[in-house]
Write a protein that holds these residues in place. Structure first.
Motif, PDB file in Angstrom:
ATOM      1  N   TRP A  23       2.546  10.965   6.393  1.00 30.20           N
ATOM      2  CA  TRP A  23       4.002  10.980   6.185  1.00 30.20           C
ATOM      3  C   TRP A  23       4.646  10.314   7.391  1.00 30.20           C
ATOM      4  O   TRP A  23       4.614  10.852   8.495  1.00 30.20           O
ATOM      5  N   SER A  24       5.214   9.131   7.140  1.00 25.75           N
ATOM      6  CA  SER A  24       5.817   8.381   8.238  1.00 25.75           C
ATOM      7  C   SER A  24       7.280   8.740   8.402  1.00 25.75           C
ATOM      8  O   SER A  24       7.944   8.231   9.285  1.00 25.75           O
ATOM      9  N   ILE A  25       7.795   9.586   7.518  1.00 30.36           N
ATOM     10  CA  ILE A  25       9.202  10.004   7.482  1.00 30.36           C
ATOM     11  C   ILE A  25      10.053   8.945   6.767  1.00 30.36           C
ATOM     12  O   ILE A  25      11.205   9.191   6.440  1.00 30.36           O
ATOM     13  N   GLY A  26       9.494   7.770   6.530  1.00 29.24           N
ATOM     14  CA  GLY A  26      10.243   6.708   5.844  1.00 29.24           C
ATOM     15  C   GLY A  26      10.423   7.030   4.370  1.00 29.24           C
ATOM     16  O   GLY A  26       9.883   8.010   3.852  1.00 29.24           O
ATOM     17  N   LYS A  27      11.153   6.167   3.693  1.00 26.99           N
ATOM     18  CA  LYS A  27      11.503   6.431   2.292  1.00 26.99           C
ATOM     19  C   LYS A  27      10.286   6.443   1.372  1.00 26.99           C
ATOM     20  O   LYS A  27      10.222   7.256   0.447  1.00 26.99           O
ATOM     21  N   ASP A  28       9.297   5.559   1.634  1.00 29.53           N
ATOM     22  CA  ASP A  28       8.145   5.475   0.727  1.00 29.53           C
ATOM     23  C   ASP A  28       7.295   6.739   0.781  1.00 29.53           C
ATOM     24  O   ASP A  28       6.979   7.338  -0.241  1.00 29.53           O
ATOM     25  N   SER A  29       6.921   7.141   2.002  1.00 32.36           N
ATOM     26  CA  SER A  29       6.050   8.315   2.070  1.00 32.36           C
ATOM     27  C   SER A  29       6.819   9.582   1.728  1.00 32.36           C
ATOM     28  O   SER A  29       6.218  10.592   1.366  1.00 32.36           O
ATOM     29  N   THR A  30       8.148   9.535   1.808  1.00 33.25           N
ATOM     30  CA  THR A  30       8.919  10.703   1.377  1.00 33.25           C
ATOM     31  C   THR A  30       8.936  10.774  -0.152  1.00 33.25           C
ATOM     32  O   THR A  30       8.846  11.857  -0.733  1.00 33.25           O
ATOM     33  N   VAL A  58      -7.474  10.207   2.415  1.00 34.26           N
ATOM     34  CA  VAL A  58      -6.201  10.056   3.115  1.00 34.26           C
ATOM     35  C   VAL A  58      -5.213   9.363   2.184  1.00 34.26           C
ATOM     36  O   VAL A  58      -5.416   8.213   1.806  1.00 34.26           O
ATOM     37  N   ILE A  59      -4.172  10.062   1.798  1.00 37.70           N
ATOM     38  CA  ILE A  59      -3.182   9.504   0.877  1.00 37.70           C
ATOM     39  C   ILE A  59      -2.121   8.760   1.685  1.00 37.70           C
ATOM     40  O   ILE A  59      -1.579   9.297   2.645  1.00 37.70           O
ATOM     41  N   VAL A  60      -1.879   7.511   1.300  1.00 38.72           N
ATOM     42  CA  VAL A  60      -0.978   6.649   2.064  1.00 38.72           C
ATOM     43  C   VAL A  60       0.058   6.035   1.109  1.00 38.72           C
ATOM     44  O   VAL A  60      -0.272   5.676  -0.016  1.00 38.72           O
ATOM     45  N   GLY A  61       1.276   5.873   1.594  1.00 36.78           N
ATOM     46  CA  GLY A  61       2.352   5.354   0.734  1.00 36.78           C
ATOM     47  C   GLY A  61       2.522   3.858   0.747  1.00 36.78           C
ATOM     48  O   GLY A  61       3.643   3.373   0.618  1.00 36.78           O
ATOM     49  N   ALA A  62       1.432   3.081   0.897  1.00 40.53           N
ATOM     50  CA  ALA A  62       1.554   1.619   0.938  1.00 40.53           C
ATOM     51  C   ALA A  62       1.922   1.077  -0.447  1.00 40.53           C
ATOM     52  O   ALA A  62       1.473   1.589  -1.459  1.00 40.53           O
ATOM     53  N   ARG A  63       2.743   0.029  -0.452  1.00 39.40           N
ATOM     54  CA  ARG A  63       3.125  -0.626  -1.704  1.00 39.40           C
ATOM     55  C   ARG A  63       2.599  -2.059  -1.710  1.00 39.40           C
ATOM     56  O   ARG A  63       2.606  -2.736  -0.685  1.00 39.40           O
ATOM     57  N   ALA A  64       2.190  -2.531  -2.890  1.00 37.46           N
ATOM     58  CA  ALA A  64       1.595  -3.868  -2.979  1.00 37.46           C
ATOM     59  C   ALA A  64       2.603  -4.966  -2.664  1.00 37.46           C
ATOM     60  O   ALA A  64       2.243  -6.023  -2.170  1.00 37.46           O
ATOM     61  N   ASP A  65       3.886  -4.726  -2.919  1.00 41.36           N
ATOM     62  CA  ASP A  65       4.860  -5.806  -2.725  1.00 41.36           C
ATOM     63  C   ASP A  65       5.316  -5.935  -1.279  1.00 41.36           C
ATOM     64  O   ASP A  65       6.091  -6.808  -0.952  1.00 41.36           O
ATOM     65  N   GLU A  66       4.828  -5.046  -0.381  1.00 37.86           N
ATOM     66  CA  GLU A  66       5.297  -5.089   0.999  1.00 37.86           C
ATOM     67  C   GLU A  66       4.844  -6.339   1.734  1.00 37.86           C
ATOM     68  O   GLU A  66       5.603  -6.984   2.423  1.00 37.86           O
ATOM     69  N   GLU A  67       3.577  -6.645   1.637  1.00 35.94           N
ATOM     70  CA  GLU A  67       3.057  -7.853   2.274  1.00 35.94           C
ATOM     71  C   GLU A  67       1.676  -8.137   1.694  1.00 35.94           C
ATOM     72  O   GLU A  67       1.109  -7.319   0.975  1.00 35.94           O
ATOM     73  N   PRO A  80      -1.161   5.925  -4.039  1.00 35.93           N
ATOM     74  CA  PRO A  80      -0.507   6.185  -5.333  1.00 35.93           C
ATOM     75  C   PRO A  80       0.735   5.324  -5.587  1.00 35.93           C
ATOM     76  O   PRO A  80       1.193   5.227  -6.718  1.00 35.93           O
ATOM     77  N   LEU A  81       1.283   4.684  -4.542  1.00 35.04           N
ATOM     78  CA  LEU A  81       2.536   3.927  -4.717  1.00 35.04           C
ATOM     79  C   LEU A  81       2.315   2.430  -4.857  1.00 35.04           C
ATOM     80  O   LEU A  81       3.268   1.656  -4.783  1.00 35.04           O
ATOM     81  N   LEU A  82       1.065   2.023  -5.053  1.00 29.94           N
ATOM     82  CA  LEU A  82       0.748   0.599  -5.026  1.00 29.94           C
ATOM     83  C   LEU A  82       1.636  -0.238  -5.956  1.00 29.94           C
ATOM     84  O   LEU A  82       2.019  -1.345  -5.621  1.00 29.94           O
ATOM     85  N   ASP A  83       1.965   0.294  -7.123  1.00 28.08           N
ATOM     86  CA  ASP A  83       2.717  -0.492  -8.104  1.00 28.08           C
ATOM     87  C   ASP A  83       4.229  -0.436  -7.931  1.00 28.08           C
ATOM     88  O   ASP A  83       4.956  -1.050  -8.687  1.00 28.08           O
TER      89      ASP A  83
END
Lengths: 518, 302
Positions: B38-45, B156-165, B210-213
């Motif tokens: 949880w980075s506190i940012g919007k995605d991981s929230t 380890v669950i991470v909030g990375a999104r595919a459209d980020e980079e 889980p947020l890849l899409d």
């Protein structure tokens, strides 16, 4: 000819699209064109790439756009099924770019399995090649229902209608052997932009839709809400520690729908109960849930359930419960798939050890050449096999319900292959493929009798007299290991549909007699 | 012949939510030592909110936050407030050694990339493995205490999104990492039919995405629909500036934007000035890594 459809809200769902084809048949050029013509490129990107080409006295190519994006994003290090985002006036898209090289078939599969529609690119000059066919085959097997074939580089063959017709006829014939019916063939030139976003003046003989029009006509895949209800049990949640007494059966609905009050049957166990409530968090209460929803429900009776069970609604077509099945398999492992080796089969949430009993025929997905004599399935081959699982699993046949007929094979922690169930076969003892408990016309139960051994034996006798398949199990020690073994045995017996009466053991050597389930 | 498009009976946010919930439940069922970053940012929230959806109001997975000590103070206050409100198992890890030795970019000792490597990647690696102390929030006292669980996290669950980079666009939902935490981008497992890589060799772990899409726009649309609380740094409070992406104070810049609330951010993303500008353009370490994050991410950066 198709006419433009009405404008849809810009919030429309994104469509997942995969683009495949033989290496160098011009996929990148077509993607570059799509990005440029739909204005989906970052600001200034087109000009920047054009300027770079000019500086290096190199003719500009649309494929460079994709390369430039990839370079920038990934420094050109890796090749994978990368996602490209773009949107038309109708809706947003994710385009999954699957490399044409055979080495990357697993990436095509990863990409294609997520896609709702596919574009397959064939070079007009080179014609149908090995991976045109292989990709077509895999897209069919993976269950893509919408496929359009782009015959590219028409400019290189003088926009010759005959060339287009020949390729269309050849590839249509190939696809029809697989039972795949393409939604259309479009003659295009990625380089010239012919029939990509706008109609080609050079091909007045083609009256069909452009690529963009075709994309916008693809339908978003709707979950099968009208088919029989299927939901693999992902887990049973009970957060009593948090003061929550609900016992929630959780899963994502593969097909059909379920409502509170309906009777549900779980397979392979054959256990039944009624849905007491559909559970939600932070959304409007619901009394029903349908395909595509990640949901959860409580049951009227507290039955023991675990992963591996699939929920169905009573009265609807039931699942197959099998230990032997005939399947079509594609293999991705470097090491071949062989008989007499243990693999793990994963279907829904079930995970069971499996062996290949028989390899009936091996198929080259590109030539469709059949080999009946092969005793192993090599990398990138497709085969018809008989598999034997070590425990009964529940599944559907591919001809009935696609989602619950699909499985993967795992070896050394890795997914090495995928398959679909074609046929349920009787098990080794020749018994039919029906739930064991149902076959015995009884419900599998574990009864625990406390106190003396007498009551347990008596109960067992009573059950046997009543024509039930029952047995008695003595509990003599409470050591953890013994209990673990006993509970494992109890589960096996329960899975076999037997009624088990557990009670204190007699201090003699005699144990409860285990009856063969028949 | 293709039929014309019909009106969408399934909402796109419902569809994204269902897939993410499915992945979270698969992760929970398959990984005994599971945590969520949880980075506190919007995605991981949003991810945290999805966990509450998946587990019917509960979050049975510990949350791990890597505290670089340079996070904007408001982020930390928000973290602890939500942790108490939502009954979270809140774990914090830190590279105290580097901080004590002042081996950071703000202190002038190392460049941005090395600083990220030390304060984030290294701290993450050793917090996940359990080698470095983990501190856990006592929900009653509001104080952080040493955590008794020192088992390595294998999921380890991470909030990375595919459209980020770019490097994230190649990720799998379940992505294996070697025991050195490295990511082999070229040899990724196939992933299809809702079957994921849930088996792993001892010593390795799996990152779960889980947020890849989801796109940045989807995230904000979902925040609006679900009324998820977010840090106020994302909004303009009158200065004509706001944060679009949250990171460490010294390396994250504000963007010129007058968006005051969630609907205004959504409007801005859809048709306004940000429609074609990358979200992480305010993150200096991305530029220093050659415009992508692949170097950092191969070594275990989230």
């Amino acid at each position: 000819m198709l006419t433009a459809t009405a404008t849809l809200p810009t919030d429309h769902r994104r469509l997942n699209l995969v683009i495949g084809g033989h290496v160098d048949h011009g996929k990148s050029t077509i993607i570059g064109r799509l990005l440029a013509d739909t204005r989906s490129l970052p600001e200034g990107k087109l000009e920047q790439v054009r300027a770079r080409c000019e500086r290096n006295s190199k003719p500009f190519e649309y494929a460079f756009l994709l390369d430039a994006l990839k370079d920038e994003q990934a420094q050109g290090i890796t090749i994978d099924a990368a996602r490209v985002f773009f949107k038309t006036a109708q809706r947003p898209y994710i385009l999954i770019d699957a490399p044409g090289h055979i080495e990357f078939l697993r990436n095509l599969i990863t990409g294609a399995a997520r896609a709702e529609a596919a574009l397959l690119v064939i070079d007009a000059k080179e014609g149908v090649r090995e991976n045109s066919r292989r990709h077509g085959y895999m897209m069919g097997m993976l269950g893509i229902r919408q496929l359009v074939v782009l015959v590219n580089k028409m400019d290189l063959v003088g926009y010759d209608r005959e060339v287009f017709r020949r390729i269309e006829a050849e590839f249509r014939a190939f696809l029809s052997q697989l039972g795949v019916k393409p939604d259309g063939f479009i003659p295009v030139s990625g380089r010239e932009g012919d029939n990509i976003a706008s109609r080609a003046a050079a091909m007045p003989w083609y009256q069909g839709p452009t690529v963009l029009e075709t994309l916008d006509r693809f339908r978003s895949e709707e979950p099968d809400s009208d088919k029989p209800f299927r939901m693999a049990v992902q887990d049973v949640y009970k957060f009593t520690g948090q003061g929550d007494e609900r016992r929630i059966v959780a899963g994502t609905i593969d097909s059909g729908r379920v409502s509170a009050g309906e009777e549900v049957v779980f397979y392979p166990s054959g256990k039944r109960s009624k849905v007491a409530s559909i559970e939600v968090f932070s959304r409007a209460p619901q009394s029903a849930a349908k395909a595509g929803e990640a949901t959860g429900f409580t049951l009227a009776e507290q039955i023991y359930l675990s992963r591996g069970e699939i929920a169905t609604v009573a009265g609807q077509p039931r699942l197959q419960v099998v230990t032997r099945l005939k399947a079509s398999i594609f293999w991705l492992g470097r090491e071949p798939l062989v008989k007499q080796k243990d693999y793990v089969l994963k279907l829904g949430s079930a995970r069971v050890p499996v062996r290949v009993e028989e390899i009936h025929r091996v198929l080259d997905a590109s030539t469709l050449d059949v080999d009946d004599a092969k005793s192993q399935v090599d990398r990138h081959e497709v085969a018809e096999c008989t598999l034997r699982t070590s425990r009964p699993i529940a599944c559907d046949l591919a001809s009935d319900l696609a989602a619950t007929s699909r499985f993967v094979l795992v070896e050394d922690y890795e997914i090495r292959g995928g398959g679909i169930v074609r046929e349920a076969l009787p098990d080794a003892a020749g018994k039919g493929a029906v739930p064991f408990a149902a076959r015995h016309h009884q419900r599998a139960l574990v009864l625990v009798a406390a106190g003396e051994r007498g009551p347990a034996m008596k109960a067992d006798d009573g059950l046997l007299d009543a024509g039930r398949i029952a047995t008695c199990l003595g509990l003599e020690s409470s050591s953890e290991e013994t209990l673990r073994r006993i509970s494992e045995a109890a589960q096996l017996l329960r899975d076999a549909g037997v009624i088990l009466v557990a009670g204190p053991a007699e201090p003699t050597t005699e144990r409860g007699s285990v009856l063969e389930p028949c | 012949m293709l039929k014309p498009l019909e009106a969408p009976p399934v909402d796109h946010l419902d569809q994204l939510e269902a897939r993410s919930v499915h992945i979270l439940r698969e992760a929970y069922a398959n990984f005994k030592q599971l945590c969520m970053l949880w980075s506190i940012g919007k995605d991981s929230t949003v991810l945290l909110w999805l966990a509450r959806k998946a587990f019917f109001g509960h979050v049975p997975v510990p949350l791990v936050h890597i505290d670089t000590s340079y996070k904007i103070p408001e982020m930390i206050a928000y973290r602890d407030r939500l942790a108490i409100e939502w009954n979270l198992t809140m774990i914090v890890g830190q590279n105290t050694e580097a901080l004590l030795a002042k081996r950071t970019f703000p202190e002038g000792a190392v460049d941005r990339i090395a600083c990220c490597g030390l304060l984030k990647t290294e701290a993450l690696k050793h917090t996940l493995s359990g080698e470095w102390p983990r501190r856990r929030l006592n929900l009653k006292s509001g104080q952080y205490e040493p955590d008794r669980n020192t088992e390595p996290f294998t999921g380890v669950i991470v909030g990375a999104r595919a459209d980020e980079e770019g490097s994230r666009s190649k990720e799998r939902y379940f992505s294996p990492r070697t025991n050195a935490n490295a990511w082999d981008v070229g040899e990724q497992p196939p992933e299809f039919w809702n079957q994921y890589k849930t088996e792993f060799a001892p010593g390795t772990h799996v990152r779960i995405h889980p947020l890849l899409d989801w796109t940045e726009l989807n995230i904000w649309e979902y925040i609006r629909r679900e009324q998820i609380p977010t840090v106020s740094l994302y909004y303009d409070h009158g200065s004509g500036r706001r944060y679009r992406s949250l990171g460490c104070g010294p390396c994250t810049q504000c963007v010129e934007s007058g968006a005051r609330d969630v609907p205004e951010i959504i409007e801005e993303l859809k048709s306004g000035k940000f429609a074609n500008i990358a979200e992480r353009s305010g993150r200096a370490q991305d530029r220093d890594d050659g415009g992508g994050l692949e170097t950092l991410r191969r070594d275990g950066y989230m």
